[in-house]
Write a protein that holds these residues in place. Structure first.
Motif, PDB file in Angstrom:
ATOM      1  N   VAL A 141      19.618  -6.640   6.234  1.00 12.05           N
ATOM      2  CA  VAL A 141      18.474  -6.754   7.143  1.00 12.05           C
ATOM      3  C   VAL A 141      17.698  -5.446   7.210  1.00 12.05           C
ATOM      4  O   VAL A 141      16.491  -5.398   6.955  1.00 12.05           O
ATOM      5  CB  VAL A 141      18.921  -7.166   8.559  1.00 12.05           C
ATOM      6  N   ASP A 142      18.381  -4.358   7.557  1.00 12.84           N
ATOM      7  CA  ASP A 142      17.700  -3.094   7.841  1.00 12.84           C
ATOM      8  C   ASP A 142      17.242  -2.359   6.585  1.00 12.84           C
ATOM      9  O   ASP A 142      16.405  -1.457   6.683  1.00 12.84           O
ATOM     10  CB  ASP A 142      18.615  -2.194   8.667  1.00 12.84           C
ATOM     11  N   HIS A 143      17.757  -2.736   5.443  1.00 14.12           N
ATOM     12  CA  HIS A 143      17.336  -2.113   4.190  1.00 14.12           C
ATOM     13  C   HIS A 143      16.642  -3.126   3.278  1.00 14.12           C
ATOM     14  O   HIS A 143      15.433  -3.060   3.046  1.00 14.12           O
ATOM     15  CB  HIS A 143      18.532  -1.490   3.471  1.00 14.12           C
ATOM     16  N   ASP A 144      17.405  -4.114   2.815  1.00 10.53           N
ATOM     17  CA  ASP A 144      16.881  -5.033   1.806  1.00 10.53           C
ATOM     18  C   ASP A 144      15.685  -5.841   2.308  1.00 10.53           C
ATOM     19  O   ASP A 144      14.678  -5.982   1.604  1.00 10.53           O
ATOM     20  CB  ASP A 144      17.982  -5.987   1.341  1.00 10.53           C
ATOM     21  N   LEU A 145      15.787  -6.394   3.521  1.00 15.95           N
ATOM     22  CA  LEU A 145      14.704  -7.221   4.035  1.00 15.95           C
ATOM     23  C   LEU A 145      13.464  -6.391   4.334  1.00 15.95           C
ATOM     24  O   LEU A 145      12.336  -6.813   4.028  1.00 15.95           O
ATOM     25  CB  LEU A 145      15.159  -7.962   5.298  1.00 15.95           C
ATOM     26  N   VAL A 146      13.656  -5.212   4.902  1.00 14.26           N
ATOM     27  CA  VAL A 146      12.506  -4.340   5.186  1.00 14.26           C
ATOM     28  C   VAL A 146      11.757  -4.009   3.899  1.00 14.26           C
ATOM     29  O   VAL A 146      10.527  -4.114   3.826  1.00 14.26           O
ATOM     30  CB  VAL A 146      12.952  -3.047   5.893  1.00 14.26           C
ATOM     31  N   LEU A 147      12.499  -3.641   2.858  1.00 15.86           N
ATOM     32  CA  LEU A 147      11.847  -3.269   1.598  1.00 15.86           C
ATOM     33  C   LEU A 147      11.213  -4.472   0.916  1.00 15.86           C
ATOM     34  O   LEU A 147      10.134  -4.352   0.319  1.00 15.86           O
ATOM     35  CB  LEU A 147      12.858  -2.600   0.668  1.00 15.86           C
ATOM     36  N   ALA A 148      11.842  -5.633   1.011  1.00 15.49           N
ATOM     37  CA  ALA A 148      11.265  -6.841   0.415  1.00 15.49           C
ATOM     38  C   ALA A 148       9.944  -7.187   1.096  1.00 15.49           C
ATOM     39  O   ALA A 148       8.965  -7.555   0.432  1.00 15.49           O
ATOM     40  CB  ALA A 148      12.244  -8.003   0.536  1.00 15.49           C
ATOM     41  N   CYS A 149       9.894  -7.059   2.405  1.00 16.70           N
ATOM     42  CA  CYS A 149       8.654  -7.315   3.139  1.00 16.70           C
ATOM     43  C   CYS A 149       7.582  -6.295   2.770  1.00 16.70           C
ATOM     44  O   CYS A 149       6.408  -6.647   2.581  1.00 16.70           O
ATOM     45  CB  CYS A 149       8.908  -7.277   4.643  1.00 16.70           C
ATOM     46  N   ALA A 150       7.981  -5.038   2.671  1.00 16.32           N
ATOM     47  CA  ALA A 150       7.028  -3.997   2.295  1.00 16.32           C
ATOM     48  C   ALA A 150       6.456  -4.256   0.909  1.00 16.32           C
ATOM     49  O   ALA A 150       5.250  -4.096   0.673  1.00 16.32           O
ATOM     50  CB  ALA A 150       7.712  -2.630   2.345  1.00 16.32           C
TER      51      ALA A 150
ATOM     52  N   VAL B 131      -2.688  -8.628   4.225  1.00 11.28           N
ATOM     53  CA  VAL B 131      -3.161  -7.913   5.418  1.00 11.28           C
ATOM     54  C   VAL B 131      -3.537  -6.489   5.016  1.00 11.28           C
ATOM     55  O   VAL B 131      -3.255  -6.049   3.904  1.00 11.28           O
ATOM     56  CB  VAL B 131      -2.076  -7.885   6.521  1.00 11.28           C
ATOM     57  N   ASP B 132      -4.149  -5.791   5.955  1.00  6.89           N
ATOM     58  CA  ASP B 132      -4.521  -4.402   5.696  1.00  6.89           C
ATOM     59  C   ASP B 132      -3.405  -3.433   6.063  1.00  6.89           C
ATOM     60  O   ASP B 132      -3.224  -2.401   5.419  1.00  6.89           O
ATOM     61  CB  ASP B 132      -5.775  -4.031   6.512  1.00  6.89           C
ATOM     62  N   ALA B 133      -2.679  -3.763   7.130  1.00  2.25           N
ATOM     63  CA  ALA B 133      -1.654  -2.856   7.637  1.00  2.25           C
ATOM     64  C   ALA B 133      -0.457  -3.638   8.165  1.00  2.25           C
ATOM     65  O   ALA B 133      -0.590  -4.782   8.610  1.00  2.25           O
ATOM     66  CB  ALA B 133      -2.223  -1.978   8.749  1.00  2.25           C
ATOM     67  N   VAL B 134       0.714  -2.994   8.110  1.00  5.28           N
ATOM     68  CA  VAL B 134       1.954  -3.602   8.586  1.00  5.28           C
ATOM     69  C   VAL B 134       2.617  -2.661   9.579  1.00  5.28           C
ATOM     70  O   VAL B 134       2.723  -1.457   9.335  1.00  5.28           O
ATOM     71  CB  VAL B 134       2.932  -3.866   7.418  1.00  5.28           C
TER      72      VAL B 134
ATOM     73  N   GLN C  19       6.154  -7.183  -0.617  1.00  2.00           N
ATOM     74  CA  GLN C  19       5.248  -8.327  -0.566  1.00  2.00           C
ATOM     75  C   GLN C  19       3.890  -7.920  -0.010  1.00  2.00           C
ATOM     76  O   GLN C  19       2.838  -8.293  -0.540  1.00  2.00           O
ATOM     77  CB  GLN C  19       5.852  -9.424   0.322  1.00  2.00           C
ATOM     78  N   ALA C  20       3.903  -7.171   1.075  1.00  3.18           N
ATOM     79  CA  ALA C  20       2.645  -6.763   1.691  1.00  3.18           C
ATOM     80  C   ALA C  20       1.856  -5.821   0.785  1.00  3.18           C
ATOM     81  O   ALA C  20       0.632  -5.952   0.664  1.00  3.18           O
ATOM     82  CB  ALA C  20       2.916  -6.096   3.039  1.00  3.18           C
ATOM     83  N   ARG C  21       2.553  -4.899   0.154  1.00  2.00           N
ATOM     84  CA  ARG C  21       1.874  -3.956  -0.745  1.00  2.00           C
ATOM     85  C   ARG C  21       1.249  -4.703  -1.915  1.00  2.00           C
ATOM     86  O   ARG C  21       0.094  -4.425  -2.292  1.00  2.00           O
ATOM     87  CB  ARG C  21       2.879  -2.907  -1.265  1.00  2.00           C
ATOM     88  N   ALA C  22       1.975  -5.655  -2.493  1.00  2.00           N
ATOM     89  CA  ALA C  22       1.454  -6.430  -3.616  1.00  2.00           C
ATOM     90  C   ALA C  22       0.242  -7.269  -3.215  1.00  2.00           C
ATOM     91  O   ALA C  22      -0.633  -7.547  -4.035  1.00  2.00           O
ATOM     92  CB  ALA C  22       2.549  -7.335  -4.171  1.00  2.00           C
ATOM     93  N   ALA C  23       0.181  -7.642  -1.931  1.00  2.00           N
ATOM     94  CA  ALA C  23      -0.929  -8.465  -1.439  1.00  2.00           C
ATOM     95  C   ALA C  23      -2.103  -7.627  -0.959  1.00  2.00           C
ATOM     96  O   ALA C  23      -3.105  -8.173  -0.501  1.00  2.00           O
ATOM     97  CB  ALA C  23      -0.446  -9.371  -0.311  1.00  2.00           C
ATOM     98  N   GLY C  24      -1.969  -6.300  -1.041  1.00  2.00           N
ATOM     99  CA  GLY C  24      -3.104  -5.438  -0.746  1.00  2.00           C
ATOM    100  C   GLY C  24      -2.997  -4.542   0.466  1.00  2.00           C
ATOM    101  O   GLY C  24      -3.941  -3.799   0.768  1.00  2.00           O
ATOM    102  N   ALA C  25      -1.894  -4.559   1.190  1.00  2.00           N
ATOM    103  CA  ALA C  25      -1.754  -3.695   2.361  1.00  2.00           C
ATOM    104  C   ALA C  25      -1.777  -2.226   1.938  1.00  2.00           C
ATOM    105  O   ALA C  25      -1.157  -1.844   0.950  1.00  2.00           O
ATOM    106  CB  ALA C  25      -0.463  -3.998   3.107  1.00  2.00           C
ATOM    107  N   SER C  26      -2.464  -1.405   2.726  1.00  2.00           N
ATOM    108  CA  SER C  26      -2.558   0.021   2.397  1.00  2.00           C
ATOM    109  C   SER C  26      -1.830   0.906   3.400  1.00  2.00           C
ATOM    110  O   SER C  26      -1.653   2.097   3.149  1.00  2.00           O
ATOM    111  CB  SER C  26      -4.024   0.445   2.321  1.00  2.00           C
TER     112      SER C  26
ATOM    113  N   MET D  19       6.398   3.649  -2.277  1.00  2.00           N
ATOM    114  CA  MET D  19       5.860   2.352  -2.702  1.00  2.00           C
ATOM    115  C   MET D  19       4.385   2.344  -3.048  1.00  2.00           C
ATOM    116  O   MET D  19       3.881   1.350  -3.552  1.00  2.00           O
ATOM    117  CB  MET D  19       6.127   1.296  -1.621  1.00  2.00           C
ATOM    118  N   GLY D  20       3.699   3.404  -2.741  1.00  2.00           N
ATOM    119  CA  GLY D  20       2.285   3.458  -3.091  1.00  2.00           C
ATOM    120  C   GLY D  20       1.324   3.089  -1.982  1.00  2.00           C
ATOM    121  O   GLY D  20       0.120   2.929  -2.233  1.00  2.00           O
TER     122      GLY D  20
END
Length: 210
Positions: free
Chosen positions: A85-94, A62-65, A96-103, A135-136
């Motif tokens: 949940v509030d730390h590990d899962l949030v960062l794991a999702c971020a 996606v483009d944005a999260v 994944q999205a960043r690696a897939a191209g989210a800016s 995270m970039g």
């Protein structure tokens, strides 16, 4: 624009989903959840257990999260489960999205978030903010609402008391401590998906109180 909404079953996340489905900017909306959404609208609703580590999937592209993931210590049952949940899962999702191209990553955090806070809750929120900012992503927005005024499925007596007290004392306390409606927060998060690069922090009084 392709938008992902994380936490679409929650008080703020469900408002984000409803409003995003009416927003012409988004050609694609992805709202992954553990259980099917009752009314996903035009959103794609992949069902995932959110077990860590997160498996790759094409819908992360996606483009944005907008991230509204979160629980409470009471719901989680322990500090360890809450942190997961509030730390590990949030960062794991971020990640994944960043690696897939989210800016762009827009995070619904909390008033007082600080990685050095004595409060476990606020320290966790602060640690997540700091990690996401590194995270970039081209644009990171950290929204820090005060008490959230919303109808919830779960019973939160302490929060209800806090909301009642805040309403009664509203003329006497700074605006940043006033309750913010879930709808107003959602509208701000959606608005902040577009904008210039950098890390933007929004205090509670900037979240469209109504």
């Amino acid at each position: 624009m392709k938008l992902m909404i994380l936490g679409a079953t929650g008080a703020v996340g469900s408002q984000v989903l409803d409003q995003a489905c009416q927003d012409g900017r988004f050609e694609t909306i992805v709202a992954p959840t553990r259980r099917p959404l009752g009314s996903p609208g035009k959103a794609h609703n992949p069902i995932t257990p959110f077990d860590l580590p997160l498996p790759p999937a094409d819908w992360w592209a996606v483009d944005a999260v907008i991230c509204c993931l979160g629980t409470t210590l009471k719901q989680a049952g322990s500090k360890q489960a809450f942190y997961r949940v509030d730390h590990d899962l949030v960062l794991a999702c971020a990640e994944q999205a960043r690696a897939a191209g989210a800016s762009v990553f827009v995070l619904n955090s909390a008033l007082g978030a600080n990685p050095k806070s004595r409060s476990f809750y606020l320290r966790t929120k602060g640690e997540v903010e700091s990690a996401v900012a590194r995270m970039g992503f081209e644009r990171v927005v950290l929204a820090r609402p005060s008490l959230i005024d919303a109808e919830r499925e779960d019973n939160r007596p302490a929060e209800k008391l806090g909301l009642m007290a805040s309403r009664l004392l509203a003329p006497l306390i700074p605006k940043r401590y006033h309750p913010v409606s879930a709808g107003a927060i959602a509208a701000t998060l959606l608005r902040e998906v577009t904008g210039g690069p950098g890390v933007i922090t929004l205090a509670s009084e900037q979240l469209g109180h109504d």
